[in-house]
Design an enzyme around this catalytic site. Structure first.
Site, PDB file in Angstrom:
ATOM      1  N   ASP A  62       0.863  -1.169   0.000  1.00  0.00           N
ATOM      2  CA  ASP A  62       0.000   0.000   0.000  1.00  0.00           C
ATOM      3  C   ASP A  62       0.906   1.227   0.000  1.00  0.00           C
ATOM      4  O   ASP A  62       2.105   1.134   0.323  1.00  0.00           O
ATOM      5  CB  ASP A  62      -0.892  -0.030   1.244  1.00  0.00           C
ATOM      6  CG  ASP A  62      -1.651   1.268   1.437  1.00  0.00           C
ATOM      7  OD1 ASP A  62      -2.431   1.635   0.541  1.00  0.00           O
ATOM      8  OD2 ASP A  62      -1.434   1.934   2.469  1.00  0.00           O
ATOM      9  N   ASP A 111      -0.267   5.140   0.897  1.00  0.00           N
ATOM     10  CA  ASP A 111      -0.541   6.111   1.965  1.00  0.00           C
ATOM     11  C   ASP A 111      -0.622   5.424   3.322  1.00  0.00           C
ATOM     12  O   ASP A 111      -1.384   4.485   3.514  1.00  0.00           O
ATOM     13  CB  ASP A 111      -1.857   6.847   1.691  1.00  0.00           C
ATOM     14  CG  ASP A 111      -1.741   7.826   0.539  1.00  0.00           C
ATOM     15  OD1 ASP A 111      -0.902   8.730   0.625  1.00  0.00           O
ATOM     16  OD2 ASP A 111      -2.492   7.682  -0.443  1.00  0.00           O
ATOM     17  N   ASP A 130      -1.398  -0.770   5.929  1.00  0.00           N
ATOM     18  CA  ASP A 130      -1.644  -0.180   7.254  1.00  0.00           C
ATOM     19  C   ASP A 130      -3.116  -0.104   7.606  1.00  0.00           C
ATOM     20  O   ASP A 130      -3.467   0.481   8.640  1.00  0.00           O
ATOM     21  CB  ASP A 130      -1.060   1.236   7.300  1.00  0.00           C
ATOM     22  CG  ASP A 130      -1.828   2.209   6.412  1.00  0.00           C
ATOM     23  OD1 ASP A 130      -1.982   1.906   5.200  1.00  0.00           O
ATOM     24  OD2 ASP A 130      -2.283   3.251   6.909  1.00  0.00           O
TER      25      ASP A 130
END
Length: 216
Positions: free
Chosen positions: A9, A11, A165
């Site tokens: 991922d 961001d 995250d």
């Protein structure tokens, strides 16, 4: 090598942007006189495509109003974008993984234009073999991004690992049938990530780098 393809991922995983995204969602709502989501609600949508994000962040907002919010959000984000930095150690970790022969890719809720801009700003473009964005695929947690990347590079499910995250990243990996590792320095709290039973939940890029060196 246990995993050939490592899918990250963007961001909140590689770049410290979660706080900026939350602030820009809230600012866009204030600009338009809409209910301003609290931090928890705004951070929960990080990683989703913009339409899915707005449906959660501003419940009841007609879809016809989404373009106005998106325009204000993008204006605020572009003002901050160039100043958002990678998490310490991210660049060296990625270079090390590539040097060991891992194929690196990105699966992100950003648009293609947003990811191109972010990779240009960070200088990381040469390290990644491929990527999928939310305006090209079904939004997370649908498994499409991961399935398309595995098909593109001919890598089997058992040779692919997702690193993210958010719960959206972990749910996407589960639906694609691949393993996942969580980092808790981004958008979603550790207890929500651990509840989905990733292979590991790590607090920082240095911890992630060590885990990957031992297990990937």
């Amino acid at each position: 090598m246990r995993y050939k393809l490592l899918v990250f991922d963007w961001d909140g995983t590689l770049i410290d942007s979660a706080g900026a995204i939350v602030a820009c969602i809230q600012a866009a709502c204030r600009d338009l006189g809409l209910p301003v989501p609290d931090r928890d609600r705004a951070s929960h949508v990080i990683g989703l495509g913009l339409n899915d994000a707005l449906a959660h962040a501003i419940p009841g907002l007609p879809a016809s109003e989404y373009p106005r919010v998106v325009e204000r959000y993008r204006r605020h984000f572009l003002e901050r974008d160039a100043d958002i930095r990678l998490f310490p150690g991210a660049r060296d970790m990625l270079a090390e993984l590539g040097g060991r022969g891992h194929m690196l890719a990105i699966a992100t809720g950003k648009s293609r234009a947003g990811l191109v801009r972010a990779l240009d700003n960070s200088g990381l473009l040469p390290l990644f073999a491929g990527s999928r964005c939310a305006d090209e695929c079904a939004s997370k947690p649908a498994p499409d991004m991961l399935r398309e990347l595995m098909d593109e590079f001919g890598v089997a499910v058992e040779k692919t690992l997702m690193i993210g995250d958010t719960v959206h990243d972990l749910q996407m990996a589960e639906r694609a049938g691949i393993g996942a590792v969580a980092v808790s320095h981004g958008a979603h709290p550790r207890h929500e990530l651990v509840a989905l039973e990733p292979l590991a939940c790590l607090a920082s890029i240095p911890e992630l780098r060590q885990w990957l060196a031992r297990n990937a």
